[in-house]
Design a protein around this motif. Sequence first.
Motif, short mmCIF file in Angstrom:
data_model
loop_
_atom_site.label_atom_id
_atom_site.label_comp_id
_atom_site.label_asym_id
_atom_site.label_seq_id
_atom_site.Cartn_x
_atom_site.Cartn_y
_atom_site.Cartn_z
N ALA A 22 -6.47 11.58 -16.49
CA ALA A 22 -7.27 12.48 -15.66
C ALA A 22 -6.57 13.81 -15.39
O ALA A 22 -5.39 13.84 -15.08
CB ALA A 22 -7.63 11.80 -14.34
N LEU A 45 -22.03 13.98 -10.24
CA LEU A 45 -20.73 13.84 -10.88
C LEU A 45 -20.87 13.52 -12.36
O LEU A 45 -20.15 14.07 -13.20
CB LEU A 45 -19.90 12.78 -10.16
CG LEU A 45 -19.42 13.16 -8.75
CD1 LEU A 45 -18.88 11.94 -8.02
CD2 LEU A 45 -18.37 14.25 -8.82
N VAL A 50 -17.79 13.65 -14.77
CA VAL A 50 -16.82 13.02 -13.87
C VAL A 50 -17.21 11.57 -13.67
O VAL A 50 -18.37 11.25 -13.43
CB VAL A 50 -16.80 13.75 -12.50
CG1 VAL A 50 -15.83 13.08 -11.55
CG2 VAL A 50 -16.45 15.22 -12.69
N GLU A 51 -16.22 10.68 -13.78
CA GLU A 51 -16.45 9.24 -13.58
C GLU A 51 -16.17 8.90 -12.12
O GLU A 51 -15.12 9.27 -11.58
CB GLU A 51 -15.53 8.45 -14.50
CG GLU A 51 -15.79 6.97 -14.47
CD GLU A 51 -14.91 6.20 -15.44
OE1 GLU A 51 -15.04 4.98 -15.46
OE2 GLU A 51 -14.11 6.83 -16.16
N ALA A 83 -12.98 9.49 -8.02
CA ALA A 83 -13.63 10.33 -9.03
C ALA A 83 -12.55 10.82 -10.00
O ALA A 83 -11.56 11.41 -9.58
CB ALA A 83 -14.32 11.51 -8.37
N SER A 85 -11.75 13.10 -13.47
CA SER A 85 -12.22 14.11 -14.40
C SER A 85 -11.13 14.36 -15.43
O SER A 85 -10.00 14.68 -15.08
CB SER A 85 -12.53 15.42 -13.67
OG SER A 85 -12.89 16.41 -14.60
N ASN A 86 -11.49 14.20 -16.70
CA ASN A 86 -10.51 14.37 -17.77
C ASN A 86 -10.40 15.80 -18.26
O ASN A 86 -9.40 16.17 -18.84
CB ASN A 86 -10.83 13.45 -18.93
CG ASN A 86 -10.66 12.00 -18.56
OD1 ASN A 86 -10.02 11.66 -17.57
ND2 ASN A 86 -11.24 11.12 -19.35
N PRO A 92 -14.71 17.74 -9.91
CA PRO A 92 -14.91 16.68 -8.92
C PRO A 92 -14.69 17.19 -7.49
O PRO A 92 -15.44 16.83 -6.59
CB PRO A 92 -13.89 15.61 -9.29
CG PRO A 92 -12.90 16.26 -10.17
CD PRO A 92 -13.60 17.42 -10.82
#
Length: 166
Positions: A22, A45, A50-51, A83, A85-86, A92
């Motif tokens: 991330a 998200l 975003v996961e 949350a 985000s890569n 996020p």
Amino acid sequence: MNKAIETKKVQVQDIAEKFKAAASVVVVDYRGLNVSQVTELRKQLREAGVEFKVYKNSLTRRATEVAGVDGINEHLVGPNAVAFSNEDVVAPAKIINDFAKKNEHLEIKAGIIEGTVASAEDVKALAELPSREGLLSMLLSVLQAPMRNFALATKAVAEQKEEQGA
């Protein structure tokens, strides 16, 4: 019993991989939100890539130790959602901060920004930054300003010489 332990080890490894990959992570307390509000937050998200997941705190703590970001463990108390985000560091934080302004039950607890543990205030400050596109357009306008000013000055001098010659 052994199968349950193996399953948890796999889950810890999966969570640790998400922490390592991330660009930014935001931990929130979602207590008090109803199902439709959580669904709306997840939708926003997901649209930004975003996961947003809810994990057991004990598994998350072990995963942060494996990933080397165990400084966030003090914030992993009570019901938490994470949350990941890569790609976009700001997404996020921005989405969650905007959502928290409309829903006072959502509380930002902490975050991890490019491998560094950040406080809730740091995450909120990150959320207030303009988007990547906004920052690039600001940079472009700053880079264009000297050239624009030079062109205007050159044009003014040329017009002045024309008037003197006429």
